[in-house]
Design a protein around this motif. Structure first.
Motif, PDB file in Angstrom:
ATOM      1  N   ARG A  13       1.247   6.190   0.002  1.00 52.20           N
ATOM      2  CA  ARG A  13       0.577   7.141   0.114  1.00 52.20           C
ATOM      3  C   ARG A  13       2.239   7.654  -1.016  1.00 52.20           C
ATOM      4  O   ARG A  13       2.835   8.242  -0.120  1.00 52.20           O
ATOM      5  CB  ARG A  13       0.680   7.048   1.188  1.00 52.20           C
ATOM      6  CG  ARG A  13      -0.499   8.863   1.208  1.00 52.20           C
ATOM      7  CD  ARG A  13      -0.018   9.101   2.479  1.00 52.20           C
ATOM      8  NE  ARG A  13       0.674   9.105   3.375  1.00 52.20           N
ATOM      9  CZ  ARG A  13       0.540   9.575   4.191  1.00 52.20           C
ATOM     10  NH1 ARG A  13      -0.119   9.329   5.068  1.00 52.20           N
ATOM     11  NH2 ARG A  13       1.511  10.428   5.044  1.00 52.20           N
ATOM     12  N   THR A  67       1.193  -1.217   0.138  1.00 54.13           N
ATOM     13  CA  THR A  67       0.099  -0.125   0.629  1.00 54.13           C
ATOM     14  C   THR A  67       0.587   0.630   0.250  1.00 54.13           C
ATOM     15  O   THR A  67       1.812   1.887   0.366  1.00 54.13           O
ATOM     16  CB  THR A  67      -1.170   0.312   1.508  1.00 54.13           C
ATOM     17  OG1 THR A  67      -1.866  -1.333   1.130  1.00 54.13           O
ATOM     18  CG2 THR A  67      -1.876   1.011   1.563  1.00 54.13           C
ATOM     19  N   ASP A 100       8.830   3.090   5.420  1.00 55.38           N
ATOM     20  CA  ASP A 100       7.697   1.387   5.218  1.00 55.38           C
ATOM     21  C   ASP A 100       8.045   0.884   6.347  1.00 55.38           C
ATOM     22  O   ASP A 100       8.781   1.492   7.356  1.00 55.38           O
ATOM     23  CB  ASP A 100       8.914   0.482   3.992  1.00 55.38           C
ATOM     24  CG  ASP A 100      10.163   0.201   4.491  1.00 55.38           C
ATOM     25  OD1 ASP A 100       9.816  -0.941   6.105  1.00 55.38           O
ATOM     26  OD2 ASP A 100      11.202   0.975   3.817  1.00 55.38           O
ATOM     27  N   ASP A 101       7.680   0.217   6.537  1.00 54.81           N
ATOM     28  CA  ASP A 101       6.602  -0.549   7.563  1.00 54.81           C
ATOM     29  C   ASP A 101       7.478  -2.245   7.681  1.00 54.81           C
ATOM     30  O   ASP A 101       6.799  -2.837   7.983  1.00 54.81           O
ATOM     31  CB  ASP A 101       5.206  -0.996   8.196  1.00 54.81           C
ATOM     32  CG  ASP A 101       4.683  -1.763   7.094  1.00 54.81           C
ATOM     33  OD1 ASP A 101       5.077  -2.066   5.921  1.00 54.81           O
ATOM     34  OD2 ASP A 101       3.333  -1.534   7.242  1.00 54.81           O
ATOM     35  N   HIS A 158       4.750  -3.802   3.760  1.00 58.43           N
ATOM     36  CA  HIS A 158       3.018  -3.943   3.788  1.00 58.43           C
ATOM     37  C   HIS A 158       2.182  -2.256   2.803  1.00 58.43           C
ATOM     38  O   HIS A 158       1.335  -2.954   2.597  1.00 58.43           O
ATOM     39  CB  HIS A 158       2.263  -4.414   4.856  1.00 58.43           C
ATOM     40  CG  HIS A 158       2.543  -5.952   4.595  1.00 58.43           C
ATOM     41  ND1 HIS A 158       3.568  -6.316   5.671  1.00 58.43           N
ATOM     42  CD2 HIS A 158       1.692  -7.413   4.135  1.00 58.43           C
ATOM     43  CE1 HIS A 158       3.326  -7.423   6.208  1.00 58.43           C
ATOM     44  NE2 HIS A 158       2.690  -7.596   5.003  1.00 58.43           N
ATOM     45  N   ARG A 159       3.035  -1.271   3.780  1.00 59.34           N
ATOM     46  CA  ARG A 159       3.035  -0.130   3.789  1.00 59.34           C
ATOM     47  C   ARG A 159       4.204   0.420   3.036  1.00 59.34           C
ATOM     48  O   ARG A 159       5.066   0.756   3.869  1.00 59.34           O
ATOM     49  CB  ARG A 159       2.240   0.472   4.581  1.00 59.34           C
ATOM     50  CG  ARG A 159       1.547   1.506   4.679  1.00 59.34           C
ATOM     51  CD  ARG A 159       0.166   2.399   5.836  1.00 59.34           C
ATOM     52  NE  ARG A 159       0.305   3.612   5.886  1.00 59.34           N
ATOM     53  CZ  ARG A 159       0.807   4.471   6.518  1.00 59.34           C
ATOM     54  NH1 ARG A 159       2.199   4.047   7.039  1.00 59.34           N
ATOM     55  NH2 ARG A 159       0.672   5.731   6.359  1.00 59.34           N
ATOM     56  N   CYS A 160       3.946   1.332   2.488  1.00 63.06           N
ATOM     57  CA  CYS A 160       5.453   2.774   1.740  1.00 63.06           C
ATOM     58  C   CYS A 160       4.639   3.881   1.971  1.00 63.06           C
ATOM     59  O   CYS A 160       3.563   4.321   1.612  1.00 63.06           O
ATOM     60  CB  CYS A 160       5.853   2.608   0.893  1.00 63.06           C
ATOM     61  SG  CYS A 160       7.209   3.325   0.758  1.00 63.06           S
TER      62      CYS A 160
END
Length: 386
Positions: free
Chosen positions: A274, A272, A333-334, A310-312
């Motif tokens: 943004r 995901t 990122d995570d 999973h998210r950036c």
């Protein structure tokens, strides 16, 4: 031509160099016509003539020994000893045979300027002229010759000093030019290595992801798999074009294009993302934007390949610092974070940013990894982007 060129005071090394230097040096021996004429028509006895011939031959032989045996910049005993012998021969011959032999001091002055380093030649040439003056005043009618020999002796000696300085400067310029060429070649190789690393790393990662997606979709969704294969073809063509541009030195990525590419790559990896809206690039020089675009590409490639995130979140903001306004790019990122020291990508990224006055910060986030690249805003760069 390199086998023929010889510097003043430089030892000849090939037969051609020896012949050229012998011819060049031998031309100036024409000024020994005065002593030779004195031996032939000066009314000296046979014994004096024999001694004069021996002395003149010894002087010329020692003079050639000095010119041919000394290397450029040498200050060993051979140089100083040879000059002392030449000065002593000139004094003895002039005092015993007459004023015509004062011309030998001009050769001593020339040899001093040609064979000695400048710091020694500058005082030696005037010292030779002083010695010639003392000898001339001690010889019958020597003062009449002194006026015609003193200035040429000074000029000839200092001319040799100037010629040697010119040759030394020319050699240094050639060496500097060769060094600059080597540095330019090294810089070009480094640029090409950085560009290819970032270009191929990003493109091949995207091709790998889409190939995996196509493979999973193929049994149940062949139409969607075909779309992924078409994307792979497009990415491959673009990668080939980018490599060609990088090789020819015209590759200059732009931030809007890299932001769009980042969305595609991260989405294909199931991350995901943004991203900022259309970036405001006023007051940003093209080279500065290019460095920031490369940083974004490499950061996204690292997230896709290494993070397992999973998210950036990608942010692009302007900030006011003590050094002036900057444009800051952050990629967070995570995922699992960094797994060691800086690799080739981060090193190349830092080098690109430093060339435009920027900085790079990397560190862990909770959880994940965060990269921050900052570049200065150039107030006069609006027009340069046309």
């Amino acid at each position: 031509m390199s086998g023929v060129e010889i510097g003043i005071g430089q030892r000849p090394r090939t037969p051609t160099q020896i012949a050229v230097k012998l011819l060049w040096t031998g031309v100036w021996l024409a000024y020994l016509s005065a002593p030779v004429s004195d031996l032939l028509h000066g009314g000296h006895s046979d014994g004096v003539r024999v001694l004069g011939v021996v002395g003149l031959v010894a002087f010329v032989a020692w003079y050639f020994t000095l010119i041919f045996r000394t290397g450029r910049g040498e200050t060993n005993g051979l140089v100083f000893g040879s000059l002392a012998v030449l000065a002593a021969q000139s004094s003895v011959l002039a005092l015993t045979l007459g004023r015509e032999w004062l011309v030998l001091f001009v050769y001593v002055s020339v040899a001093s300027g040609a064979a000695l380093p400048s710091r020694y030649a500058r005082p030696t040439v005037p010292a030779v002229c002083v010695l010639m003056t003392v000898v001339a005043l001690s010889v019958r009618e020597g003062d009449e010759y002194l006026a015609s020999l003193l200035l040429p002796s000074l000029l000839a000696g200092f001319s040799m000093i100037g010629v040697r300085a010119l040759i030394r400067t020319t050699i240094e310029l050639r060496e500097a030019r060769a060094t600059v060429a080597q540095l330019a070649a090294n810089e070009e190789r480094l640029r090409l290595a950085r560009d290819l690393h970032d270009l191929l790393g990003h493109s091949l990662s995207l091709i790998t992801l889409k190939s995996e997606l196509a493979g999973r979709m193929l049994p149940d969704h062949p139409e969607r798999a075909a779309e992924q294969v078409a994307d792979i073809e497009n990415v491959s063509r673009q990668a080939l074009a980018d490599v060609r541009e990088a090789v020819t030195g015209y590759r200059r990525p732009r931030l809007p294009g890299e932001l769009a590419g980042a969305r595609v790559a991260l989405s294909a990896a199931g991350i995901t993302v943004r991203l900022p809206e259309e970036p405001d690039l006023t007051e940003v020089a093209s080279e500065t934007e290019s460095a920031l675009a490369w940083a974004l590409r490499e950061a996204v490639t690292n997230v896709v390949r290494h993070s397992g995130a999973h998210r950036c979140v990608v942010e692009l903001v302007r900030r006011q610092t003590l050094e002036g306004p900057v444009l800051e790019l952050s990629v967070e990122d995570d995922g699992g974070g960094a797994d060691g020291g800086p690799g080739t990508g981060l090193t190349g990224m830092r080098e690109r940013l430093e060339k435009v006055g920027g900085t790079l910060e990397t560190g862990g986030a909770r959880p994940g990894f965060r990269l921050v690249a900052r570049v200065p805003l150039n107030q006069g760069a609006v027009g340069s982007r046309a």
